[in-house]
Design an enzyme around this catalytic site. Sequence first.
Site, PDB file in Angstrom:
ATOM      1  N   GLY A   3       0.797  -1.221   0.000  1.00  0.00           N
ATOM      2  CA  GLY A   3       0.000   0.000   0.000  1.00  0.00           C
ATOM      3  C   GLY A   3       0.830   1.273   0.000  1.00  0.00           C
ATOM      4  N   CYS A  18     -26.692 -10.299 -17.184  1.00  0.00           N
ATOM      5  CA  CYS A  18     -26.071 -10.041 -18.489  1.00  0.00           C
ATOM      6  C   CYS A  18     -27.010 -10.477 -19.613  1.00  0.00           C
ATOM      7  CB  CYS A  18     -24.744 -10.783 -18.596  1.00  0.00           C
ATOM      8  SG  CYS A  18     -23.991 -10.671 -20.231  1.00  0.00           S
ATOM      9  N   CYS A  56     -24.910 -13.555 -21.625  1.00  0.00           N
ATOM     10  CA  CYS A  56     -24.588 -14.836 -21.001  1.00  0.00           C
ATOM     11  C   CYS A  56     -25.459 -15.120 -19.775  1.00  0.00           C
ATOM     12  CB  CYS A  56     -23.114 -14.900 -20.626  1.00  0.00           C
ATOM     13  SG  CYS A  56     -22.692 -13.973 -19.137  1.00  0.00           S
ATOM     14  N   CYS A 109     -21.934  -8.111 -19.640  1.00  0.00           N
ATOM     15  CA  CYS A 109     -20.742  -8.211 -18.799  1.00  0.00           C
ATOM     16  C   CYS A 109     -19.686  -7.232 -19.296  1.00  0.00           C
ATOM     17  CB  CYS A 109     -20.129  -9.606 -18.896  1.00  0.00           C
ATOM     18  SG  CYS A 109     -21.130 -10.894 -18.178  1.00  0.00           S
ATOM     19  N   CYS A 157     -17.601 -13.305 -20.263  1.00  0.00           N
ATOM     20  CA  CYS A 157     -18.881 -13.427 -20.955  1.00  0.00           C
ATOM     21  C   CYS A 157     -18.788 -14.456 -22.093  1.00  0.00           C
ATOM     22  CB  CYS A 157     -19.288 -12.065 -21.504  1.00  0.00           C
ATOM     23  SG  CYS A 157     -21.025 -11.939 -21.965  1.00  0.00           S
TER      24      CYS A 157
END
Lengths: 285, 256
Positions: A31, A240, A243, A265, A271
């Site tokens: 970080g 979606c 899909c 997606c 997808c």
Amino acid sequence: MTYQAYNFAYLDEQTKRMIRRAILKGLAIPGYQVPFASREMPMPYGWGTGGVQVSAAVLTPLDRFKVIDQGADDTTNAVSIRTFFERTAGVETTTTTSDASVIQTRHRIPDEALSEGQILVYQVPIPEPLRFLEPRESETRKMHELEEYGLMHVKLYEDISRHGHIATSYAYPVKVVGRYVMDPSPIPKFDNPKLGDMAAIQLFGAGREQRIYALPPYTEVISLDFEDHPFEASKADHSCGLCGSDTSYLDEVIIDDAGGRMFVCSDTDYCNSRQVAGYKGKDAA
Amino acid sequence: MTPLLSVQGLSKNYGTHIGCADVSFELHPGEVMGIVGESGSGKSTLLNCMAGHLRPDTGEVVFDTRADGPRDTLTMSEPERRMLSRTDWAFVHQHARDGLRMGVSAGGNVGERLMAVGERHYGDIRDKATDWLARVEINADRIDDRPDTFSGGMQQRLQIARNLVTGPRLVFMDEPTGGLDVSVQARLLDLVRGLVRDMGLSAIIVTHDLAVVRLLADRLMVMKSGHVVEAGLTDQVLDDPQHAYSQLLVSSVLQV
């Protein structure tokens, strides 16, 4: 084909050493933003110069490389960076998430879970999470040093007071191993829970801002929130259209000028692989 | 009784110029100290040295901390000092813009210190902010407005609320009424006097306005060219000034 005028993966070996040192330091202090001597790349700032330099430093001739831009493998940014490394490194490329060993990404984490041994490289426009709250770099560094992160919550407070909920929907700030507050790059906050405890190595490169930071595998990453307004990984409330997945992150696509729209997606590989496996959404042809 | 703040031999030079020289005094809990003098006499330098904004060349500033008793704030580590200035200390700037975040709503401004010391409950923060806005006479329906939509007097009151929300014990004020018109000044002074008394605050107020110290301060220091030339009870110094400069200062006030 590979242009012999270039060193492997475009950058010279000394530059790669310098970047690898920054990456190792970043992995050692999860970080923490490590400054590095960012090079001019043959592309404009904002197109992923940081990500490209990090990718160049970690690529080996045996790697298989994938680039995604907002989840898609076939947009300009993804295609040009993929071609860049095909030509300058001669590495194999792929669009299949699970086949890739190095994935450079802009604004998304793949919907398919990554595994150990993979490296995810993020393109970062503004690495400093406190930038728009405190304009002085000297002061933000001091705030990181002394762990003074009250201001980050002021931003979330403002969100709630103005919108009734935390309206920050991307680049949602996280706290890494209880120490550094980090900007996860502009990924949607839907992807935030995937940052933590991930099996793959995550590297973040900001070229213009000359910073590299990193998350080693299985790192604790917590999205900031309030006790009475907990963090929520939000997405469009649909499935979606192609899909039928209702767990993936969706893009809203306008399809005509009569208000028609569909949700698909954002991760094209996810997808496609579902469609190949026989899943069908309501808008599928 | 341990003094809340004890300043010993504090000096600060800017190159060959004297900022303030060899200032020593003690401030007891609940006491309000005024520092007066003309522009450039070193009042603000002294205040900034005490509040940790400037590093003095010599001297010590001993504060009676809640946890460990009297400690020299100049030899403290920076995290400790910054923690102190978020919790037990408050600093009210002359210009509210220096002390406020102009791009953040009034509620956010008041809540910042709470969040900085670890408050993480939105409802609680909001309740405390509402309460404090009421205490400084700002309407609760202005809580989501940004301070740049406030008048000068409101901004100054908001700055005071933002500083006092964590219940500090010592408040530094740098010309808190500067730049406000007289009726607004009077209301602000009234408010500050009430808060100081209710909360049992100690305060150090720098000003060039003798009326301010007459109203607020228990004790007074008169500064000239970086030196303290006279110190004593407020009424005593103002009614019977001994030093030539104090006499000049007192006689310069316009009588209406």
